[in-house]
Design a protein around this motif. Sequence first.
Motif, short mmCIF file in Angstrom:
data_model
loop_
_atom_site.label_atom_id
_atom_site.label_comp_id
_atom_site.label_asym_id
_atom_site.label_seq_id
_atom_site.Cartn_x
_atom_site.Cartn_y
_atom_site.Cartn_z
N VAL A 160 1.29 -0.92 0.05
CA VAL A 160 -0.02 -0.25 0.44
C VAL A 160 1.24 1.25 -0.30
O VAL A 160 1.14 2.21 -1.11
N ASN A 161 1.86 1.16 0.78
CA ASN A 161 2.84 2.16 1.05
C ASN A 161 3.55 2.77 -0.24
O ASN A 161 3.76 3.42 -0.74
N TYR A 162 4.07 1.85 -0.74
CA TYR A 162 4.88 1.36 -1.95
C TYR A 162 3.72 2.39 -3.34
O TYR A 162 3.91 3.17 -3.88
N CYS A 163 2.68 1.84 -3.23
CA CYS A 163 1.86 2.19 -4.53
C CYS A 163 1.48 3.69 -4.58
O CYS A 163 1.57 4.67 -5.50
N VAL A 164 1.34 3.95 -3.17
CA VAL A 164 1.20 6.02 -2.49
C VAL A 164 2.96 6.37 -2.88
O VAL A 164 2.07 7.27 -3.66
N GLY A 165 3.69 5.72 -2.65
CA GLY A 165 5.68 6.51 -3.86
C GLY A 165 5.28 6.45 -5.20
O GLY A 165 6.00 7.40 -5.35
N LEU A 166 4.26 5.45 -5.37
CA LEU A 166 4.72 5.58 -7.23
C LEU A 166 3.65 6.73 -7.77
O LEU A 166 3.72 7.31 -9.00
#
Length: 269
Positions: A160-166
């Motif tokens: 979830v956090n990595y998707c936000v970072g993307l």
Amino acid sequence: MRRLAAIIQSIGFATYKEWAAFRSHMAASLLVGPVLFLVQVFIWSAMFEGRETINGLTYSQMLAYYGVATLIHYIAFDFADWNLQMLVRSGKFVTFALRPLPHWLFALSQKIGHRSLALWIEVLPVMALFIFVFGVNLKPASPFWAVISILLSFLMNFIVNYCVGLTAFWLVRAEGVRRVFLLLKDVSAGVFLPLSFFPEVLQKVLFFLPFQFITYLPTRVYIGDYELAGIRLSIEQAVGLQAAAVLLAGAVMLALYGAAMRRFTGVGV
């Protein structure tokens, strides 16, 4: 697979040693969890006065919920979103784009090393504090399924956090989006209040979102009883649902990562 495991181990161990040099910074967070838990003790002591249960949870179960939720927060803590956005904004991501190893795997390996260090600096001391000072029962109903569920929580929080970072690949300044999204994530994950306390209509929405699999579901699995939106599942069924959600979220992350890489190379890198 053996070579991949060796790469993950090497990156994780390097991150472990790097953060071990600054372990005092990590140890400072030991104050946050216990203080917030103490606030919950005061609140729920007043709420349970004259009552046996609230929304099906006893006072001891409520304290166990917040105790386990705090420990899961320490175990699954992640800053992949912030790190990725900083790399994109500073232009340093180009060094990762040229490597044969995808950045998401590098970031996951870093998280494994970082949280391995946190196990003995944060998790074990706070667990001992909850057990011996606050008297919280932290014995899992099913140790095997509790461990599996927490590991899946670890992966889901990263995804979830990595998707936000993307989002940094499409937005010039993604910090505002990141802050708002992470706040909504914590609310929807059951960090501040068990999701079974929300209105039933909202519970039905939260049931289909990925956030409950970060905190609420693994906490209820640990306690040994899962219920949300009128749906009751056995521990095995709840963990199976969580595993399916992690696989689906992982597929979404990989799709977004592929789109981000195409956009990144499309502007000249």
